[in-house]
Design a protein around this motif. Structure first.
Motif, PDB file in Angstrom:
ATOM      1  N   ILE A 121      33.172  43.679  50.914  1.00 37.11           N
ATOM      2  CA  ILE A 121      32.146  42.976  51.500  1.00 37.11           C
ATOM      3  C   ILE A 121      30.724  43.133  51.002  1.00 37.11           C
ATOM      4  N   LYS A 122      30.366  44.367  50.489  1.00 33.64           N
ATOM      5  CA  LYS A 122      29.429  44.910  49.816  1.00 33.64           C
ATOM      6  C   LYS A 122      29.243  44.038  48.191  1.00 33.64           C
ATOM      7  N   GLU A 123      30.320  43.790  47.603  1.00 36.70           N
ATOM      8  CA  GLU A 123      30.313  43.514  46.309  1.00 36.70           C
ATOM      9  C   GLU A 123      29.948  41.950  46.165  1.00 36.70           C
ATOM     10  N   LYS A 124      30.460  41.345  46.966  1.00 34.01           N
ATOM     11  CA  LYS A 124      30.137  39.592  47.274  1.00 34.01           C
ATOM     12  C   LYS A 124      30.946  38.986  46.134  1.00 34.01           C
ATOM     13  N   GLY A 125      31.160  39.298  44.842  1.00 44.95           N
ATOM     14  CA  GLY A 125      31.838  38.670  43.858  1.00 44.95           C
ATOM     15  C   GLY A 125      33.192  39.538  43.666  1.00 44.95           C
ATOM     16  N   PHE A 126      33.834  39.392  42.442  1.00 39.74           N
ATOM     17  CA  PHE A 126      34.890  40.017  42.048  1.00 39.74           C
ATOM     18  C   PHE A 126      34.730  41.594  41.704  1.00 39.74           C
ATOM     19  N   VAL A 127      35.659  42.110  42.205  1.00 35.23           N
ATOM     20  CA  VAL A 127      35.742  43.781  41.875  1.00 35.23           C
ATOM     21  C   VAL A 127      37.192  44.112  41.349  1.00 35.23           C
ATOM     22  N   SER A 128      37.025  45.057  40.455  1.00 36.32           N
ATOM     23  CA  SER A 128      38.478  45.360  39.774  1.00 36.32           C
ATOM     24  C   SER A 128      39.283  46.246  40.719  1.00 36.32           C
ATOM     25  N   GLY A 129      40.578  46.264  40.827  1.00 36.54           N
ATOM     26  CA  GLY A 129      41.377  47.244  41.643  1.00 36.54           C
ATOM     27  C   GLY A 129      40.896  48.647  41.197  1.00 36.54           C
ATOM     28  N   SER A 148      42.799  38.182  40.980  1.00 38.01           N
ATOM     29  CA  SER A 148      42.954  37.512  39.487  1.00 38.01           C
ATOM     30  C   SER A 148      43.207  38.771  38.764  1.00 38.01           C
ATOM     31  N   THR A 149      44.334  38.506  37.736  1.00 42.85           N
ATOM     32  CA  THR A 149      44.602  39.719  36.994  1.00 42.85           C
ATOM     33  C   THR A 149      43.617  40.349  36.361  1.00 42.85           C
ATOM     34  N   ASN A 150      42.650  39.622  35.774  1.00 46.38           N
ATOM     35  CA  ASN A 150      41.465  40.039  34.714  1.00 46.38           C
ATOM     36  C   ASN A 150      40.382  40.563  35.841  1.00 46.38           C
ATOM     37  N   LYS A 151      40.012  39.858  36.687  1.00 47.46           N
ATOM     38  CA  LYS A 151      38.743  40.300  37.478  1.00 47.46           C
ATOM     39  C   LYS A 151      39.025  41.146  38.858  1.00 47.46           C
ATOM     40  N   GLY A 152      40.160  41.199  39.337  1.00 44.58           N
ATOM     41  CA  GLY A 152      40.372  42.014  40.499  1.00 44.58           C
ATOM     42  C   GLY A 152      40.237  41.173  41.943  1.00 44.58           C
ATOM     43  N   TYR A 153      39.721  41.709  42.752  1.00 43.00           N
ATOM     44  CA  TYR A 153      39.903  41.105  43.994  1.00 43.00           C
ATOM     45  C   TYR A 153      38.299  40.429  44.451  1.00 43.00           C
TER      46      TYR A 153
END
Ligand code: BTN
Length: 328
Positions: free
Chosen positions: A11-19, A50-55
């Motif tokens: 929620i805090k990140e808003k965009g993609f964040v890696s695992g 996404s494999t590169n970007k995370g969740y």
């Protein structure tokens, strides 16, 4: 617990964040992160991976859940917050915890109450996922007579939280109704336990109910001309979680500055009060009487000039205001 923390990060990140970043930040394994994402998807959260970007989280549900609240509160605050799906009354539930020694600052919040309690033995209708039903445990060092002040300060805390979360200026009807558009948008029920030998307060349960996303038809027919929700007033659905977090923040502040900031709260209470100067009807133990509200006294009692010429300071009981829905 991991699931709630992962949701808060997303929620805090808003965009993609890696695992990897999530796992480092939370100190848990990548496997645990992926299991948490799976569980969250099962609860209806739409999470892209996404494999590169995370969740990435694509939707917020506005559930009053630990994960959603955690994203809006300081770290560790959730340690004393209990989120329930359904409960008879958050005040009753918290009272039980208080009796068993729960710490000051413990919060119980529920999606729904089946027997929500209002003042004067009334019911407080608490439809699922519409309003905020929250109770806060406070163990102040004060005498029982100070509880009126705490209730009044709570009304100020509610208007501040509503302003911060929803951008709306709510008013206060003496002593503790939250008012929007001349109608009731929320109420406060404080319940107290006193150590009888020493006459000091053992604990106070501050219970707050706010109408947030109800539509008019969701109120009982007899309440429709007296009650309003933030949604009805603003025309916009409101994020309950944000308002709940602001309420907790304001109640924490109240508990940390009581009683030293009395000037600040009294001034704001007077400023936001919609009662003074109005024709009122007071419901008192000795009967009902009409008059004019002339002042909020320093101890939050209401000075009233009755139509028979007498002047009284009301410290409890109920009033209705002429011109406001519900005046009879
Ligand atoms: C009133 O206006 O009469 C007071 C309403 C207080 C309702 C709140 S909802 C959370 C807490 N739990 C309860 O059972 N009542 C209070």
């Amino acid at each position: 617990m991991t699931k709630d923390s992962v949701l808060a990060v997303l929620i805090k990140e808003k965009g993609f964040v890696s695992g990897e970043r999530i796992s480092k930040q939370l100190g848990v394994s990548r496997m645990a992160v992926s299991a948490a994402v799976k569980a969250l998807r099962g609860e209806g959260y739409d999470i892209s991976s996404s494999t590169n970007k995370g969740y990435r989280l694509n939707n917020i549900q506005d559930k009053i859940s630990p994960g959603e609240l955690m994203a809006c509160l300081p770290e560790n605050r959730m340690e004393k917050v209990i989120c329930l799906d359904t409960v008879d009354s958050t005040n009753r539930y918290l009272k039980q915890l208080a009796v068993n020694g729960a710490e000051s600052g413990t919060v119980v919040i529920a999606e729904e109450q089946t027997r929500g309690r209002g003042r004067r033995g009334r019911d407080f209708k608490s439809p699922k996922s519409k309003g905020i039903y929250i109770s806060f445990l406070y163990r102040p060092d004060c005498s029982p007579s100070d509880s009126t002040v705490i209730t009044a300060w709570t009304a100020v805390a509610c208007t501040r939280a509503i302003k911060k979360a929803c951008g709306v200026d709510a008013g206060i009807k003496w002593v503790n109704d939250i008012i929007l558009d001349n109608k009731k948008a929320g109420g406060i029920l404080t319940e107290m336990s006193v150590e009888s030998e020493i006459g000091r307060v053992e604990y106070i349960i501050i219970g707050i109910g706010i109408n947030v996303n109800e539509t008019i038809d969701e109120f009982d027919p007899e309440l429709r001309d007296k009650a309003v929700s933030l949604y009805m007033s603003t025309g916009e659905p409101q994020r309950r979680v944000k308002l709940a977090a602001e309420l907790i923040t304001e109640l924490d502040r109240l508990a940390s500055v009581f009683p030293s900031h009395s000037g600040e709260y009294l001034e704001e209470y007077r400023l936001k009060n919609v009662t003074v100067g109005k024709k009122i009807r007071a419901v008192m133990p000795q009967g009902e009487k009409n008059g004019t509200a002339i002042r909020i006294n320093d101890n939050y009692s209401l000075k009233v000039r009755f139509d028979d010429g007498s002047i009284s300071d009301l410290s409890s009981g109920e009033i209705s205001i002429r011109g406001m829905a519900g005046y009879m």
